[in-house]
Design an enzyme around this catalytic site. Structure first.
Site, PDB file in Angstrom:
ATOM      1  N   ASN A  14     -17.514 -50.649  70.095  1.00 43.54           N
ATOM      2  CA  ASN A  14     -17.258 -49.226  69.903  1.00 43.54           C
ATOM      3  C   ASN A  14     -18.589 -48.509  70.082  1.00 43.54           C
ATOM      4  O   ASN A  14     -19.426 -48.522  69.179  1.00 43.54           O
ATOM      5  CB  ASN A  14     -16.671 -48.992  68.501  1.00 43.54           C
ATOM      6  CG  ASN A  14     -16.431 -47.515  68.225  1.00 43.54           C
ATOM      7  OD1 ASN A  14     -16.607 -46.680  69.115  1.00 43.54           O
ATOM      8  ND2 ASN A  14     -16.038 -47.199  67.007  1.00 43.54           N
ATOM      9  N   LYS A  16     -19.073 -45.453  70.198  1.00 43.44           N
ATOM     10  CA  LYS A  16     -19.080 -44.167  69.471  1.00 43.44           C
ATOM     11  C   LYS A  16     -19.580 -43.053  70.402  1.00 43.44           C
ATOM     12  O   LYS A  16     -19.295 -43.101  71.600  1.00 43.44           O
ATOM     13  CB  LYS A  16     -19.877 -44.292  68.167  1.00 43.44           C
ATOM     14  CG  LYS A  16     -19.358 -45.477  67.321  1.00 43.44           C
ATOM     15  CD  LYS A  16     -19.867 -45.517  65.916  1.00 43.44           C
ATOM     16  CE  LYS A  16     -19.282 -46.728  65.202  1.00 43.44           C
ATOM     17  NZ  LYS A  16     -19.664 -46.801  63.795  1.00 43.44           N
ATOM     18  N   HIS A  99     -10.049 -44.974  63.074  1.00 44.25           N
ATOM     19  CA  HIS A  99     -11.428 -45.282  62.705  1.00 44.25           C
ATOM     20  C   HIS A  99     -11.841 -44.413  61.518  1.00 44.25           C
ATOM     21  O   HIS A  99     -11.486 -43.238  61.449  1.00 44.25           O
ATOM     22  CB  HIS A  99     -12.373 -45.055  63.888  1.00 44.25           C
ATOM     23  CG  HIS A  99     -13.712 -45.674  63.646  1.00 44.25           C
ATOM     24  ND1 HIS A  99     -14.659 -45.078  62.847  1.00 44.25           N
ATOM     25  CD2 HIS A  99     -14.234 -46.854  64.047  1.00 44.25           C
ATOM     26  CE1 HIS A  99     -15.725 -45.873  62.790  1.00 44.25           C
ATOM     27  NE2 HIS A  99     -15.490 -46.953  63.505  1.00 44.25           N
ATOM     28  N   GLU A 101     -14.495 -42.962  60.810  1.00 47.39           N
ATOM     29  CA  GLU A 101     -15.211 -41.727  61.159  1.00 47.39           C
ATOM     30  C   GLU A 101     -14.219 -40.630  61.543  1.00 47.39           C
ATOM     31  O   GLU A 101     -14.434 -39.448  61.261  1.00 47.39           O
ATOM     32  CB  GLU A 101     -16.208 -42.020  62.291  1.00 47.39           C
ATOM     33  CG  GLU A 101     -17.400 -42.814  61.754  1.00 47.39           C
ATOM     34  CD  GLU A 101     -18.074 -43.730  62.758  1.00 47.39           C
ATOM     35  OE1 GLU A 101     -17.857 -43.572  63.977  1.00 47.39           O
ATOM     36  OE2 GLU A 101     -18.811 -44.628  62.316  1.00 47.39           O
ATOM     37  N   GLU A 171     -12.536 -52.512  58.503  1.00 46.18           N
ATOM     38  CA  GLU A 171     -13.885 -51.944  58.508  1.00 46.18           C
ATOM     39  C   GLU A 171     -14.138 -51.234  57.176  1.00 46.18           C
ATOM     40  O   GLU A 171     -13.781 -50.052  57.020  1.00 46.18           O
ATOM     41  CB  GLU A 171     -14.034 -50.932  59.652  1.00 46.18           C
ATOM     42  CG  GLU A 171     -13.909 -51.551  61.030  1.00 46.18           C
ATOM     43  CD  GLU A 171     -14.672 -50.757  62.074  1.00 46.18           C
ATOM     44  OE1 GLU A 171     -15.453 -51.378  62.810  1.00 46.18           O
ATOM     45  OE2 GLU A 171     -14.509 -49.533  62.146  1.00 46.18           O
ATOM     46  N   GLY A 177     -22.477 -48.927  59.885  1.00 49.83           N
ATOM     47  CA  GLY A 177     -23.729 -48.265  60.225  1.00 49.83           C
ATOM     48  C   GLY A 177     -24.762 -48.294  59.117  1.00 49.83           C
ATOM     49  O   GLY A 177     -25.757 -47.571  59.173  1.00 49.83           O
ATOM     50  N   SER A 217     -21.517 -53.286  60.490  1.00 47.50           N
ATOM     51  CA  SER A 217     -22.854 -53.896  60.549  1.00 47.50           C
ATOM     52  C   SER A 217     -22.825 -55.342  61.034  1.00 47.50           C
ATOM     53  O   SER A 217     -23.621 -56.162  60.576  1.00 47.50           O
ATOM     54  CB  SER A 217     -23.562 -53.779  59.195  1.00 47.50           C
ATOM     55  OG  SER A 217     -23.766 -52.418  58.857  1.00 47.50           O
TER      56      SER A 217
HETATM   57  P1  13P Z   1     -21.570 -50.641  63.023  1.00 51.71           P
HETATM   58  O1  13P Z   1     -21.416 -51.983  63.685  1.00 51.71           O
HETATM   59  O2  13P Z   1     -22.623 -49.788  63.648  1.00 51.71           O
HETATM   60  O3  13P Z   1     -21.705 -50.785  61.535  1.00 51.71           O
HETATM   61  O4  13P Z   1     -20.193 -49.851  63.280  1.00 51.71           O
HETATM   62  C1  13P Z   1     -19.009 -50.490  62.992  1.00 51.71           C
HETATM   63  C2  13P Z   1     -17.913 -49.658  63.515  1.00 51.71           C
HETATM   64  O5  13P Z   1     -17.629 -48.601  62.998  1.00 51.71           O
HETATM   65  C3  13P Z   1     -17.191 -50.139  64.689  1.00 51.71           C
HETATM   66  O6  13P Z   1     -16.052 -49.365  64.917  1.00 51.71           O
END
Ligand code: 13P
Length: 256
Positions: A14, A16, A99, A101, A171, A177, A217
């Site tokens: 991803n 992002k 997701h 976010e 997640e 992150g 992460s």
């Molecule tokens: P990170 O791997 O940067 O923690 O992000 C995970 C994520 O949200 C994947 O969709």
């Protein structure tokens, strides 16, 4: 019962809100050139919408698949800025829904996630349905309840076959992150709860077949211990997926 080995691992990147068409294509080319174990693991790249065409063209003759990070559930119409599933034809075969976010920053509800998942399946794509608890919810002992509610609200609207064909990404919000991944025990426990919930809602065959990834992460340093666990069928990778070699190490760790 399907043995865990029968579920083909899937590792998705991803990206992002990072990369445009040119650097996205470059990163996709670098991933495809890593000599990945494509016979044993599905590999998906999810660039931002503006990079989908360039990335899809780059990986067309490779086993790398492309996914959208976001879709709207209507097929067409007056929805400024949105992208529908039919508009992804020829560009993507996966799409992420739910997701954290999108839930936290853009107000997506469980019902939105359900509608998106249904639209993704109706369009012939594979949904990657993301679920996960916040730190407050975990600290309050609510993780199981949160996961059960998020999973039930989406998967009760699907058929058992649609459920089997879907991917779920566990997640935990506190791990995204932050550099603080869930421990393998925490990930395995939560994924077990998710699979139990799918079994309650859609039966044991669908629960045995649905693939459940861990995300949050994931890095080359922790992928071996996470992805060697029974029941963890791959990873949804954010930050580390922006580096082709780091992402490749995670893909290799997922291969049985
Ligand atoms: P990170 O791997 O940067 O923690 O992000 C995970 C994520 O949200 C994947 O969709």
């Amino acid at each position: 019962m399907t043995s865990p080995q029968a579920r083909r691992p899937i590792v998705a990147a991803n990206w992002k809100m990072n990369t445009g068409p040119d650097d996205g294509a470059k990163l996709a080319r670098a991933v495809a050139a890593q000599g990945l174990p494509f016979a044993r693991v599905d590999v998906v790249l999810c660039p931002p919408a503006t990079g989908l065409a360039a990335v899809a063209a780059t990986v067309r003759s490779t086993p790398v698949a492309v996914g959208a990070q976001h879709v709207y559930w209507e097929a067409s119409g007056a929805y400024t800025g949105e992208i529908s599933v039919p508009m992804l034809a020829g560009l993507a075969t996966y799409a992420i829904a739910g997701h954290s976010e999108r839930r936290q920053l853009f107000g997506e509800t469980d019902l939105d996630v359900q509608r998106k998942t249904l639209a993704i399946l109706a369009g012939g794509l594979t949904p990657i349905v993301a679920v996960g608890e916040s730190l407050d919810q975990r600290d309050a002992g609510q993780t199981l309840d949160v996961l059960r509610s998020q999973v039930t609200l989406v998967f009760e609207a699907l058929s058992p076959d649609e459920t089997s064909a879907s991917v779920i990404a566990y997640e935990p919000v506190w791990a995204i992150g932050t550099g603080r991944n869930a421990t393998p025990e925490q990930a395995q426990e939560a994924i077990g709860w998710i699979r139990d919930t799918v079994a309650e809602v859609q039966g044991s065959t669908a629960a045995d077949q649905v693939r459940i990834q861990y995300g949050g992460s994931v890095s080359p340093d922790n992928c071996d211990e996470l992805l060697s666990r029974d029941g963890i069928d791959g990873a949804l990778v954010g930050g580390a997926s922006l580096d082709a070699a780091a992402f490749a190490a995670i893909v290799r760790a997922a291969a049985p």
